[in-house]
Design a protein around this motif. Structure first.
Motif, mmCIF file in Angstrom:
data_model
loop_
_atom_site.group_PDB
_atom_site.id
_atom_site.type_symbol
_atom_site.label_atom_id
_atom_site.label_comp_id
_atom_site.label_asym_id
_atom_site.label_seq_id
_atom_site.Cartn_x
_atom_site.Cartn_y
_atom_site.Cartn_z
ATOM 1 N N THR A 168 0.850 -1.198 0.000
ATOM 2 C CA THR A 168 0.000 0.000 0.000
ATOM 3 C C THR A 168 0.879 1.239 0.000
ATOM 4 N N ILE A 169 0.436 2.251 -0.724
ATOM 5 C CA ILE A 169 1.098 3.555 -0.760
ATOM 6 C C ILE A 169 0.068 4.595 -0.324
ATOM 7 N N ASP A 170 0.348 5.238 0.782
ATOM 8 C CA ASP A 170 -0.613 6.187 1.374
ATOM 9 C C ASP A 170 -1.976 5.543 1.571
ATOM 10 N N GLY A 171 -1.959 4.273 2.005
ATOM 11 C CA GLY A 171 -3.199 3.569 2.296
ATOM 12 C C GLY A 171 -3.930 3.009 1.099
ATOM 13 N N VAL A 172 -3.410 3.202 -0.115
ATOM 14 C CA VAL A 172 -4.054 2.710 -1.339
ATOM 15 C C VAL A 172 -3.354 1.437 -1.785
ATOM 16 N N LYS A 173 -4.129 0.368 -1.998
ATOM 17 C CA LYS A 173 -3.556 -0.886 -2.481
ATOM 18 C C LYS A 173 -3.164 -0.729 -3.946
ATOM 19 N N ILE A 174 -1.882 -0.910 -4.240
ATOM 20 C CA ILE A 174 -1.423 -0.685 -5.611
ATOM 21 C C ILE A 174 -1.941 -1.765 -6.559
ATOM 22 N N SER A 175 -2.341 -2.927 -6.038
ATOM 23 C CA SER A 175 -2.850 -4.001 -6.890
ATOM 24 C C SER A 175 -4.197 -3.646 -7.497
ATOM 25 N N GLU A 176 -4.888 -2.651 -6.934
ATOM 26 C CA GLU A 176 -6.197 -2.259 -7.441
ATOM 27 C C GLU A 176 -6.111 -1.122 -8.456
ATOM 28 N N LEU A 177 -4.938 -0.527 -8.614
ATOM 29 C CA LEU A 177 -4.786 0.614 -9.515
ATOM 30 C C LEU A 177 -4.433 0.155 -10.923
ATOM 31 N N GLY A 178 -4.717 1.027 -11.904
ATOM 32 C CA GLY A 178 -4.231 0.788 -13.253
ATOM 33 C C GLY A 178 -2.720 0.994 -13.300
ATOM 34 N N LEU A 179 -2.053 0.276 -14.192
ATOM 35 C CA LEU A 179 -0.597 0.347 -14.241
ATOM 36 C C LEU A 179 -0.104 1.753 -14.579
ATOM 37 N N HIS A 180 -0.809 2.455 -15.463
ATOM 38 C CA HIS A 180 -0.378 3.810 -15.824
ATOM 39 C C HIS A 180 -0.506 4.750 -14.631
ATOM 40 N N ASP A 181 -1.612 4.636 -13.915
ATOM 41 C CA ASP A 181 -1.822 5.503 -12.747
ATOM 42 C C ASP A 181 -0.760 5.250 -11.681
ATOM 43 N N LEU A 182 -0.331 3.991 -11.538
ATOM 44 C CA LEU A 182 0.689 3.665 -10.538
ATOM 45 C C LEU A 182 2.070 4.117 -10.988
ATOM 46 N N ARG A 183 2.477 3.705 -12.169
ATOM 47 C CA ARG A 183 3.846 3.939 -12.612
ATOM 48 C C ARG A 183 4.128 5.404 -12.904
ATOM 49 N N SER A 184 3.109 6.158 -13.253
ATOM 50 C CA SER A 184 3.329 7.587 -13.520
ATOM 51 C C SER A 184 3.552 8.376 -12.236
ATOM 52 N N ARG A 185 3.239 7.785 -11.068
ATOM 53 C CA ARG A 185 3.424 8.495 -9.788
ATOM 54 C C ARG A 185 4.706 8.069 -9.078
ATOM 55 N N LEU A 186 5.485 7.188 -9.698
ATOM 56 C CA LEU A 186 6.766 6.763 -9.132
ATOM 57 C C LEU A 186 7.884 7.122 -10.103
ATOM 58 N N THR A 187 9.070 7.325 -9.564
ATOM 59 C CA THR A 187 10.232 7.642 -10.404
ATOM 60 C C THR A 187 11.366 6.700 -10.058
ATOM 61 N N ILE A 188 12.059 6.230 -11.093
ATOM 62 C CA ILE A 188 13.201 5.346 -10.882
ATOM 63 C C ILE A 188 14.381 5.841 -11.706
ATOM 64 N N ILE A 189 15.557 5.794 -11.102
ATOM 65 C CA ILE A 189 16.803 6.037 -11.831
ATOM 66 C C ILE A 189 17.480 4.675 -11.925
ATOM 67 N N PRO A 190 17.503 4.064 -13.115
ATOM 68 C CA PRO A 190 17.973 2.685 -13.233
ATOM 69 C C PRO A 190 19.486 2.571 -13.160
ATOM 70 N N GLN A 191 19.938 1.333 -13.004
ATOM 71 C CA GLN A 191 21.370 1.074 -12.946
ATOM 72 C C GLN A 191 22.024 1.380 -14.290
ATOM 73 N N GLU A 192 21.376 0.992 -15.377
ATOM 74 C CA GLU A 192 21.875 1.285 -16.712
ATOM 75 C C GLU A 192 21.006 2.386 -17.303
ATOM 76 N N PRO A 193 21.571 3.588 -17.538
ATOM 77 C CA PRO A 193 20.776 4.703 -18.051
ATOM 78 C C PRO A 193 20.196 4.410 -19.428
ATOM 79 N N VAL A 194 18.945 4.796 -19.607
ATOM 80 C CA VAL A 194 18.235 4.525 -20.860
ATOM 81 C C VAL A 194 18.005 5.836 -21.592
ATOM 82 N N LEU A 195 18.558 5.950 -22.809
ATOM 83 C CA LEU A 195 18.332 7.098 -23.670
ATOM 84 C C LEU A 195 17.882 6.593 -25.033
ATOM 85 N N PHE A 196 17.113 7.427 -25.732
ATOM 86 C CA PHE A 196 16.576 7.045 -27.026
ATOM 87 C C PHE A 196 17.158 7.929 -28.121
#
Length: 428
Positions: free
Chosen positions: A248-276
């Motif tokens: 849960t994040i702030d009391g909201v179960k992430i399993s009930e959210l849409g993937l876009h709604d979840l992933r757009s509210r988190l940020t990750i800096i990966p081990q291997e930088p990704v550029l296009f």
């Protein structure tokens, strides 16, 4: 029964016997060729993969003098493929010899019946029967080969069917479960008896994790290789679905959210930088949500301002595929600038400084401490000295929580974390 009545009967019996023999050969050949084709297709893919890997890493192979080893590996894979390819050719010849034999037998019997007949036959009828018998060989061969080709090529359709039946990700958006625009406002993250595996039938990589992280805390995640550090961060993005338990994040179960709604509210800096491939501006802001002033501000905070301002194209600087025209450190700083633009309440660093020098590491860590001061930060630590001032340190061992406390307390307990710090030369 007159000879005229006996000859058609004998011809019919001979044709029926040849047809039965043909059907028997067809049943054996089609089933065998289909399975051989399946085995050949499966063993052919590793050859292409190995060739592609060899071409990509040719400079490293030459540097270490591993030419012969890679040639041997390629030969082994080709030999494995030939174990099913060569029998396929042999079975093809096996069929050809027997089908031609059956066809020639039919020609022989047609000619014999015509010659041994006790009454005179119409020469045209004899020629017609023999000419049609000659065509039987080609027709039988064609029928069997087309049937075999159809069933052999349907193997590719089987693979497509398997992919079409593969379980897909969760819905991109769930209309009745959309979080508020401010979510997550505090950044509280809780794991409740959480377990996960990579796919059905495999062992659990995380086992009954239960922990609570308050908003704004800085959590360092450490552990030996295979302890489940990266798996834990993948679970936050639901790249791995739970086998048991809940996050849960702030009391909201992430399993009930849409993937876009979840992933757009988190940020990750990966081990291997990704550029296009594209401009630097496109890599920083692919959806064109921010102004140029905000982009320059992010570059300033990520210590890239001087480099970009010295380029003639400025923000329109072309990045090659994978950012090859930038150094690894610069690519990592671009990912940091991208995170600064998004500025979500939860930031995840997946060994983000593992591939950069100490100076760039210090720049990234200082920026994270100042710009993400009020955010919840999860850091998979490669260098333990970067997390010694964190709020708490989570030590994972075989997918379970081994230690979870402040760095000072963990060092005083002289457990796993103390041993890792001692190995790194951070303590006596």
């Amino acid at each position: 029964m007159t000879p005229r009545q006996t000859r058609p009967r004998r011809t019919f019996i001979c044709g029926w016997a040849c047809t039965q023999r043909w059907a028997l050969h067809k049943r054996f050949y089609v089933a065998t060729s289909r399975q051989l084709k399946r085995l050949e297709s499966v063993s052919r893919s590793p050859i292409y993969s190995h060739f592609s890997e060899t071409v990509t890493g040719s400079s490293v192979i030459r540097a270490y003098g591993r030419h012969s080893a890679f040639v041997v590996m390629s030969d082994i894979k080709v030999d494995e493929n030939q174990k099913s390819y060569y029998p396929g050719i042999v079975s093809n010849r096996w069929l050809g010899v027997r089908i031609e034999f059956i066809g020639n037998c039919m020609v022989l019997f047609a000619a014999l019946f015509a010659v041994t007949g006790k009454e005179n036959l119409n020469p045209g009828l004899v020629g017609l029967s023999v000419s049609y018998a000659l065509q039987v060989t080609m027709s039988l061969n064609w029928m069997v080969r087309m049937t075999s080709e159809l069933e052999s090529n349907i193997v590719a359709v089987e693979r497509v069917k398997e992919y079409s039946e593969t379980k897909t990700e969760a819905p991109w958006e769930v209309e009745d479960k959309k979080p508020s625009p401010e979510w997550p406002a505090e950044g509280n993250v809780e794991f409740h008896d959480y377990s996960v595996r990579y796919r059905e039938g495999l062992d659990l990589v995380l086992k009954n994790l239960s922990l609570s992280v308050k908003g704004g805390e800085k959590i360092g995640i450490v552990g030996r290789t295979g302890a489940g550090k990266s798996s834990m961060t993948l679970c936050l993005f639901r790249l791995l679905e739970a086998a048991a338990g809940e996050i849960t994040i702030d009391g909201v179960k992430i399993s009930e959210l849409g993937l876009h709604d979840l992933r757009s509210r988190l940020t990750i800096i990966p081990q291997e930088p990704v550029l296009f491939s594209g401009t630097l501006k496109m890599n920083l802001d692919p959806f064109e949500k921010y102004s140029d002033e905000e982009l320059w501000s992010a570059l300033q905070q990520s210590h890239l301002h001087k480099f970009v301002s010295n380029q003639p194209a400025k923000l329109e600087l072309e990045c090659s595929e994978g950012g090859e025209n930038l150094s690894v450190g610069q690519r990592q700083l671009v990912c940091l600038a991208r995170a600064l633009l998004r500025k979500t309440r939860i930031l995840i660093l997946d060994e983000a400084t593992a591939a950069v020098d100490l100076e760039t590491d210090d720049l990234i860590q200082s920026t994270i401490r100042t710009q993400f001061e009020d955010c919840t930060v999860f850091t998979i630590a490669h260098r333990l000295n970067t997390i010694l001032d964190y709020t708490r340190v989570l030590v994972l061992d075989k997918g379970q929580i081994a230690e979870f406390d402040t760095p000072a307390n963990l060092l005083s307990q002289k457990g796993i974390f103390y041993g890792m710090a001692k190995d790194a030369g951070l303590t006596q």
